[in-house]
Write a protein that holds these residues in place. Structure first.
Motif, PDB file in Angstrom:
ATOM      1  N   GLY A  73       0.816  -1.208   0.000  1.00 23.71           N
ATOM      2  CA  GLY A  73       0.000   0.000   0.000  1.00 23.71           C
ATOM      3  C   GLY A  73       0.848   1.255   0.000  1.00 23.71           C
ATOM      4  O   GLY A  73       0.524   2.235  -0.678  1.00 23.71           O
ATOM      5  N   LEU A  74       1.936   1.225   0.755  1.00 22.22           N
ATOM      6  CA  LEU A  74       2.846   2.365   0.807  1.00 22.22           C
ATOM      7  C   LEU A  74       3.454   2.620  -0.561  1.00 22.22           C
ATOM      8  O   LEU A  74       3.515   3.770  -1.030  1.00 22.22           O
ATOM      9  N   ALA A  75       3.895   1.566  -1.232  1.00 19.46           N
ATOM     10  CA  ALA A  75       4.494   1.715  -2.559  1.00 19.46           C
ATOM     11  C   ALA A  75       3.474   2.203  -3.579  1.00 19.46           C
ATOM     12  O   ALA A  75       3.810   2.947  -4.503  1.00 19.46           O
ATOM     13  N   LEU A  76       2.241   1.816  -3.389  1.00 20.89           N
ATOM     14  CA  LEU A  76       1.204   2.161  -4.361  1.00 20.89           C
ATOM     15  C   LEU A  76       0.799   3.624  -4.304  1.00 20.89           C
ATOM     16  O   LEU A  76       0.716   4.310  -5.321  1.00 20.89           O
ATOM     17  N   VAL A  77       0.534   4.140  -3.089  1.00 23.14           N
ATOM     18  CA  VAL A  77      -0.124   5.437  -2.975  1.00 23.14           C
ATOM     19  C   VAL A  77       0.767   6.546  -2.445  1.00 23.14           C
ATOM     20  O   VAL A  77       0.406   7.713  -2.492  1.00 23.14           O
ATOM     21  N   GLY A  78       1.957   6.242  -1.931  1.00 29.12           N
ATOM     22  CA  GLY A  78       2.844   7.285  -1.413  1.00 29.12           C
ATOM     23  C   GLY A  78       2.739   7.426   0.095  1.00 29.12           C
ATOM     24  O   GLY A  78       1.828   6.892   0.725  1.00 29.12           O
ATOM     25  N   ASN A  79       3.653   8.185   0.683  1.00 33.03           N
ATOM     26  CA  ASN A  79       3.756   8.238   2.143  1.00 33.03           C
ATOM     27  C   ASN A  79       2.576   8.923   2.808  1.00 33.03           C
ATOM     28  O   ASN A  79       2.061   8.445   3.826  1.00 33.03           O
ATOM     29  N   VAL A  80       2.129  10.051   2.266  1.00 34.03           N
ATOM     30  CA  VAL A  80       0.960  10.715   2.834  1.00 34.03           C
ATOM     31  C   VAL A  80      -0.313   9.947   2.491  1.00 34.03           C
ATOM     32  O   VAL A  80      -1.180   9.728   3.337  1.00 34.03           O
ATOM     33  N   GLY A  81      -0.419   9.525   1.244  1.00 31.67           N
ATOM     34  CA  GLY A  81      -1.597   8.760   0.824  1.00 31.67           C
ATOM     35  C   GLY A  81      -1.763   7.472   1.598  1.00 31.67           C
ATOM     36  O   GLY A  81      -2.882   7.027   1.867  1.00 31.67           O
ATOM     37  N   PHE A  82      -0.639   6.857   1.988  1.00 36.03           N
ATOM     38  CA  PHE A  82      -0.659   5.633   2.786  1.00 36.03           C
ATOM     39  C   PHE A  82      -1.367   5.870   4.113  1.00 36.03           C
ATOM     40  O   PHE A  82      -2.250   5.098   4.512  1.00 36.03           O
ATOM     41  N   VAL A  83      -1.014   6.941   4.801  1.00 33.63           N
ATOM     42  CA  VAL A  83      -1.652   7.260   6.076  1.00 33.63           C
ATOM     43  C   VAL A  83      -3.122   7.582   5.861  1.00 33.63           C
ATOM     44  O   VAL A  83      -3.996   7.125   6.608  1.00 33.63           O
ATOM     45  N   VAL A  84      -3.428   8.359   4.825  1.00 36.43           N
ATOM     46  CA  VAL A  84      -4.815   8.750   4.541  1.00 36.43           C
ATOM     47  C   VAL A  84      -5.684   7.525   4.276  1.00 36.43           C
ATOM     48  O   VAL A  84      -6.821   7.432   4.757  1.00 36.43           O
ATOM     49  N   SER A  85      -5.172   6.556   3.518  1.00 37.48           N
ATOM     50  CA  SER A  85      -5.961   5.366   3.188  1.00 37.48           C
ATOM     51  C   SER A  85      -6.325   4.577   4.443  1.00 37.48           C
ATOM     52  O   SER A  85      -7.455   4.095   4.586  1.00 37.48           O
ATOM     53  N   TYR A  86      -5.386   4.471   5.379  1.00 42.61           N
ATOM     54  CA  TYR A  86      -5.657   3.738   6.609  1.00 42.61           C
ATOM     55  C   TYR A  86      -6.594   4.510   7.532  1.00 42.61           C
ATOM     56  O   TYR A  86      -7.421   3.914   8.228  1.00 42.61           O
ATOM     57  N   VAL A  87      -6.466   5.837   7.538  1.00 36.72           N
ATOM     58  CA  VAL A  87      -7.370   6.638   8.354  1.00 36.72           C
ATOM     59  C   VAL A  87      -8.799   6.509   7.841  1.00 36.72           C
ATOM     60  O   VAL A  87      -9.751   6.341   8.622  1.00 36.72           O
ATOM     61  N   ILE A  88      -8.979   6.546   6.520  1.00 37.94           N
ATOM     62  CA  ILE A  88     -10.317   6.432   5.936  1.00 37.94           C
ATOM     63  C   ILE A  88     -10.952   5.098   6.295  1.00 37.94           C
ATOM     64  O   ILE A  88     -12.088   5.039   6.781  1.00 37.94           O
ATOM     65  N   ILE A  89     -10.225   4.014   6.067  1.00 39.64           N
ATOM     66  CA  ILE A  89     -10.783   2.687   6.372  1.00 39.64           C
ATOM     67  C   ILE A  89     -10.987   2.527   7.869  1.00 39.64           C
ATOM     68  O   ILE A  89     -12.005   1.967   8.316  1.00 39.64           O
ATOM     69  N   GLY A  90     -10.070   3.042   8.684  1.00 40.11           N
ATOM     70  CA  GLY A  90     -10.211   2.933  10.137  1.00 40.11           C
ATOM     71  C   GLY A  90     -11.459   3.641  10.639  1.00 40.11           C
ATOM     72  O   GLY A  90     -12.190   3.114  11.488  1.00 40.11           O
ATOM     73  N   VAL A  91     -11.728   4.841  10.118  1.00 41.41           N
ATOM     74  CA  VAL A  91     -12.923   5.587  10.521  1.00 41.41           C
ATOM     75  C   VAL A  91     -14.187   4.849  10.085  1.00 41.41           C
ATOM     76  O   VAL A  91     -15.152   4.716  10.852  1.00 41.41           O
ATOM     77  N   LEU A  92     -14.190   4.348   8.852  1.00 39.85           N
ATOM     78  CA  LEU A  92     -15.369   3.630   8.351  1.00 39.85           C
ATOM     79  C   LEU A  92     -15.627   2.361   9.160  1.00 39.85           C
ATOM     80  O   LEU A  92     -16.779   2.040   9.478  1.00 39.85           O
ATOM     81  N   VAL A  93     -14.558   1.634   9.480  1.00 40.48           N
ATOM     82  CA  VAL A  93     -14.705   0.421  10.296  1.00 40.48           C
ATOM     83  C   VAL A  93     -15.219   0.781  11.677  1.00 40.48           C
ATOM     84  O   VAL A  93     -16.084   0.093  12.241  1.00 40.48           O
ATOM     85  N   GLY A  94     -14.722   1.890  12.239  1.00 35.67           N
ATOM     86  CA  GLY A  94     -15.201   2.329  13.544  1.00 35.67           C
ATOM     87  C   GLY A  94     -16.682   2.648  13.530  1.00 35.67           C
ATOM     88  O   GLY A  94     -17.432   2.246  14.433  1.00 35.67           O
ATOM     89  N   LEU A  95     -17.152   3.347  12.505  1.00 32.57           N
ATOM     90  CA  LEU A  95     -18.577   3.654  12.374  1.00 32.57           C
ATOM     91  C   LEU A  95     -19.397   2.379  12.230  1.00 32.57           C
ATOM     92  O   LEU A  95     -20.468   2.224  12.836  1.00 32.57           O
ATOM     93  N   ASN A  96     -18.878   1.454  11.438  1.00 34.52           N
ATOM     94  CA  ASN A  96     -19.576   0.196  11.225  1.00 34.52           C
ATOM     95  C   ASN A  96     -19.708  -0.606  12.510  1.00 34.52           C
ATOM     96  O   ASN A  96     -20.752  -1.228  12.773  1.00 34.52           O
ATOM     97  N   GLN A  97     -18.662  -0.578  13.330  1.00 28.30           N
ATOM     98  CA  GLN A  97     -18.697  -1.340  14.572  1.00 28.30           C
ATOM     99  C   GLN A  97     -19.594  -0.696  15.630  1.00 28.30           C
ATOM    100  O   GLN A  97     -20.018  -1.361  16.573  1.00 28.30           O
ATOM    101  N   MET A  98     -19.874   0.596  15.476  1.00 27.14           N
ATOM    102  CA  MET A  98     -20.879   1.217  16.347  1.00 27.14           C
ATOM    103  C   MET A  98     -22.235   0.559  16.118  1.00 27.14           C
ATOM    104  O   MET A  98     -22.950   0.212  17.070  1.00 27.14           O
ATOM    105  N   ALA A  99     -22.587   0.381  14.835  1.00 24.62           N
ATOM    106  CA  ALA A  99     -23.838  -0.303  14.504  1.00 24.62           C
ATOM    107  C   ALA A  99     -23.795  -1.761  14.935  1.00 24.62           C
ATOM    108  O   ALA A  99     -24.780  -2.310  15.455  1.00 24.62           O
ATOM    109  N   ASN A 100     -22.644  -2.408  14.739  1.00 20.57           N
ATOM    110  CA  ASN A 100     -22.486  -3.807  15.131  1.00 20.57           C
ATOM    111  C   ASN A 100     -22.691  -3.988  16.632  1.00 20.57           C
ATOM    112  O   ASN A 100     -23.323  -4.956  17.073  1.00 20.57           O
ATOM    113  N   ALA A 101     -22.167  -3.054  17.419  1.00 17.50           N
ATOM    114  CA  ALA A 101     -22.287  -3.156  18.872  1.00 17.50           C
ATOM    115  C   ALA A 101     -23.745  -3.075  19.308  1.00 17.50           C
ATOM    116  O   ALA A 101     -24.184  -3.827  20.191  1.00 17.50           O
TER     117      ALA A 101
END
Length: 545
Positions: A73-101
């Motif tokens: 992922g780092l090689a694909l999107v770059g150093n800043v983009g790498f962090v952004v991609s994980y933040v986006i998925i992390g936030v979405l997963v967090g929202l999803n787990q609120m509903a799951n809970a």
């Protein structure tokens, strides 16, 4: 983000003013009580404590996705983009787990979203989700990773290590569920220690604390903030981010385990709620600081991650630390990464047997999968799941990196389907409660903005899913194996749903027909101890409890 709101549902009478009895909407005679919601789970042993549930989810997140394959992922999107991609998925997963809970504390059952789908939407949906999850669980992606990791130390045939670890995994799953919980708890402590250690070592490297390397600071953020994919300019950077999002999904694969063991947990409602709340906080701290530090100490143009070798020498962490001239630490990291892969493979085998149990509980699989031994383990499901371990030998070929990528893409697609199903289940529950007059205050645990989180995560995950294989539609970029691994789960889901719907002639459960009465009655009949607030020095225990 999450509100500590323990509902009065534990003490309120079901006929209280805060909600009408389901009988006012649809008579009890019209409801199907032929399959009791919680009856089948009584055959399982309730051996998992709150700390076990939380650590099982944690070790599922901190796995090979972060430690081994995040370099892609780092090689694909770059150093800043790498962090952004994980933040986006992390936030979405967090929202999803609120509903799951919310939905899982109301209906804490083994198999979670599979049985929720049958209860709130349609049995054919639950049938399809269940068998897709079985198929995803028996794919030995993480077991294949153990052999890949071992090649860092030895040239012995990977088949040897696959055989050894396969036997150990089956053995650890053949005893009490509490033993499995303790084992995963120990692995979880190791992973937390590793993440914290990597954070400190990464800071030392970045700030120039290693004699053989000068201070890095934000050098790589400035040199390669965003990489381009297929084309140049803003469009190329956007396409790289879209492709990286799907890769990041794989890293969060085990998060839904917070609700998966509802039928095997002590005080399941409290355990699920606390695990959901803390897994989000831990993800936002431990996971993101690890990704952030990695982006500081390793260039996305490093040839070792641009062209990975297929073994653990391609781990971005090992590459960064070796580049700093530290010789012993990579071996320690690799050893703990090995426990990560082993732990994730262990979880897959457990999930396969429990999904079969969940399917059998609704008569969607042979009744033999409901059989448990004297320790409360569904042993036939374990035998069935273990039978697919030999598929891991596919990774013994010279193209082991390709096989691992193939497994990873399939797993990511299945994860997205599972997360979308959690959102849809919660939406169906919310509508049923509204139609039948049940206030959200009646839920055993209420989380602020959970209904909105369900909708938002559903739309976002759907968009990520349909764009997962977009690269195959670009000019002269078609790859049959990539297209298959990205989208195979969708036609499989449709075929399985239609098969069961026509075979059993199932009907969608309308909001007025959803059996909420049994669920809220169980909340009233089985009160759980109040949550003890963590104060003083005990705050440090939030890392593992």
């Amino acid at each position: 983000m999450i509100q500590d709101d323990v509902s009065p549902a534990y003490s309120n009478d079901l006929d209280g003013k805060k909600g009408r009895d389901v009988q006012e909407v649809v008579s009890l005679e019209e409801l199907d009580y032929s399959n009791e919601v919680f009856t089948q789970d009584k055959a399982l042993a309730r051996g998992l404590k709150q700390r076990h549930v939380q650590m099982i989810a944690l070790v599922g997140i901190f796995g090979t996705g972060l430690f081994l394959s995040s370099g892609r992922g780092l090689a694909l999107v770059g150093n800043v983009g790498f962090v952004v991609s994980y933040v986006i998925i992390g936030v979405l997963v967090g929202l999803n787990q609120m509903a799951n809970a919310e939905i899982s504390t109301l209906m804490p059952v083994t198999g979670s979203n599979v049985r929720h789908a049958s209860h709130f939407i349609d049995e054919s949906i639950g049938f399809a989700l269940g068998w897709i999850n079985v198929y995803a669980s028996v794919l030995p992606a993480e077991l294949a990773a153990t052999a890949v990791i071992m090649t860092y130390w030895t040239d012995l045939n990977p088949a040897l290590w696959l055989s050894i670890f396969g036997v150990i995994i089956v053995a650890t799953n053949s005893y009490k569920i509490s033993f499995y919980g303790e084992l995963e708890f120990c692995f979880g402590i190791l992973k937390i220690s590793l993440v914290l250690g990597l954070f400190l070592v990464g800071l030392v490297i970045d700030l120039g604390g290693v004699p053989s390397q000068e201070r890095l600071g934000f050098r790589y953020w400035k040199e390669t903030p965003w990489n381009e994919y297929f084309t140049t300019g803003s469009l190329g950077r956007f396409l790289a981010l879209v492709k990286a999002l799907n890769s990041a999904c794989y890293s969060f694969g085990g998060v839904s385990a917070i609700s998966f063991f509802g039928g095997e947990s002590i005080n399941p409602r409290t355990s699920i709620y606390i695990a959901a709340k803390r897994i989000i906080y831990r993800t936002c701290t431990l996971y993101f600081i690890a990704v952030f530090v990695l982006s500081l100490i390793l260039s996305s143009k490093n040839p070792k991650i641009v062209s990975p070798t297929g073994n653990a020498a391609g781990s971005p962490w090992v590459i960064a630390i070796q580049g700093a001239g530290i010789k012993v630490l990579p071996h320690i990291i690799n050893a703990i990464v090995l426990t990560s892969a082993f732990s994730a493979a262990n979880l897959s085998l457990v999930q396969g047997s429990r999904y079969l149990f969940a399917l059998a509980a609704k008569k969607h699989a042979p009744a033999v999968f409901l059989k448990t031994n004297k320790r409360g383990l569904p042993y036939w499901g374990l035998i069935f799941s273990a039978a697919f371990i030999p598929l891991s030998y596919m990774s013994c070929s010279s193209s082991s990196s390709t096989v691992f990528d193939w497994f990873q893409t399939i797993t990511s697609s299945n994860l997205l389907i599972g997360w979308m199903s959690i959102s849809v289940n919660h939406i169906a529950m919310t509508r049923a409660m509204k139609v039948q007059g049940y206030s959200r205050d009646r839920l055993p645990f209420k989380i602020r903005f959970a209904p909105q989180a369900a909708w938002f995560s559903l739309v976002a995950f759907f968009l990520i899913f349909i764009t997962a294989g977009f690269s195959n539609f670009l000019h002269n970029n078609w790859d049959t194996s990539s297209f298959f691994s990205s989208y195979f789960v969708l036609p499989l889901f449709i075929v399985l749903t239609l098969f069961w719907k026509f075979f059993k002639k199932t009907k969608f459960v309308t909001s007025s027909q959803v059996d909420l009465y049994t669920l809220f009655k169980d909340v009233e009949d089985n009160p759980e101890p109040p949550i003890e607030k963590v104060r003083g020095w005990k705050i440090i225990t939030l890392l593992w409890s």
